[in-house]
Design a protein around this motif. Structure first.
Motif, PDB file in Angstrom:
ATOM      1  N   SER A  82      20.824  44.940  36.322  1.00  0.00           N
ATOM      2  CA  SER A  82      20.234  46.274  36.273  1.00  0.00           C
ATOM      3  C   SER A  82      18.863  46.243  35.621  1.00  0.00           C
ATOM      4  O   SER A  82      18.646  45.539  34.644  1.00  0.00           O
ATOM      5  N   SER A  85      19.775  50.076  33.212  1.00  0.00           N
ATOM      6  CA  SER A  85      20.881  50.264  32.270  1.00  0.00           C
ATOM      7  C   SER A  85      20.495  49.782  30.875  1.00  0.00           C
ATOM      8  O   SER A  85      19.802  48.786  30.716  1.00  0.00           O
ATOM      9  N   THR A  86      20.995  50.496  29.889  1.00  0.00           N
ATOM     10  CA  THR A  86      20.731  50.119  28.503  1.00  0.00           C
ATOM     11  C   THR A  86      21.784  49.105  28.044  1.00  0.00           C
ATOM     12  O   THR A  86      22.856  48.992  28.651  1.00  0.00           O
ATOM     13  N   GLU A  88      23.680  49.534  25.661  1.00  0.00           N
ATOM     14  CA  GLU A  88      24.853  50.348  25.340  1.00  0.00           C
ATOM     15  C   GLU A  88      25.696  50.624  26.584  1.00  0.00           C
ATOM     16  O   GLU A  88      26.922  50.619  26.531  1.00  0.00           O
ATOM     17  N   THR A  89      25.013  50.866  27.709  1.00  0.00           N
ATOM     18  CA  THR A  89      25.729  51.097  28.970  1.00  0.00           C
ATOM     19  C   THR A  89      26.528  49.856  29.344  1.00  0.00           C
ATOM     20  O   THR A  89      27.693  49.938  29.725  1.00  0.00           O
ATOM     21  N   HIS A  92      29.553  49.480  27.042  1.00  0.00           N
ATOM     22  CA  HIS A  92      30.612  50.422  27.424  1.00  0.00           C
ATOM     23  C   HIS A  92      31.383  49.892  28.639  1.00  0.00           C
ATOM     24  O   HIS A  92      32.614  49.925  28.662  1.00  0.00           O
ATOM     25  N   HIS A  93      30.643  49.409  29.630  1.00  0.00           N
ATOM     26  CA  HIS A  93      31.285  48.923  30.860  1.00  0.00           C
ATOM     27  C   HIS A  93      32.142  47.679  30.577  1.00  0.00           C
ATOM     28  O   HIS A  93      33.183  47.486  31.206  1.00  0.00           O
TER      29      HIS A  93
END
Length: 127
Positions: A82, A85-86, A88-89, A92-93
């Motif tokens: 990506s 996307s950060t 953090e994203t 989370h995933h």
């Protein structure tokens, strides 16, 4: 022959991936959207999936979810890539049951991506 399925809308990056992987002896398919790539994967499971998050109609996280819920595809190594996307994203995933095997921020040099892919699929680029 190692089969690699690529989901990527960035034409230049897709061409680079196809060129480099083909030079390593891989059979490469590139798709610009999730649904058609998913149909191809289901019909002929690849050995590796490189999946961009930034896809039209169905983003890469949704595609990953569908792949990891498919009994015929869930063991296929999958790298999510990506440019938007950060961290953090990605974190989370990674906590989801249907997570990818690795996460890469773009832009990424092919040599770095290959090194990460070889950790998941050691025979990639081998004799």
């Amino acid at each position: 022959m190692t089969k690699v399925l690529i989901f990527e809308t960035d034409h230049a990056f897709a061409v680079e991936l196809r060129t480099e992987l083909t030079a390593l002896g891989c059979m490469v398919q590139v798709f610009k959207e999730g649904p058609t790539g998913l149909m191809a994967a289901a019909g002929n499971p690849p050995d590796l999936i490189l999946l961009s998050v930034e896809l039209p109609r169905m983003n890469g996280f949704s595609v990953c979810n569908k792949i990891k819920k498919d009994a015929n595809l869930l063991s296929v190594p999958l790298i999510i890539m990506s440019s938007q996307s950060t961290p953090e994203t990605f974190e989370h995933h990674k906590k989801l049951r249907t997570r990818a095997d690795d996460y890469v921020h773009k832009p990424v040099a092919f040599s770095d991506l290959l090194q990460r892919a070889q950790l998941l699929l050691p025979e990639l680029g081998g004799p």
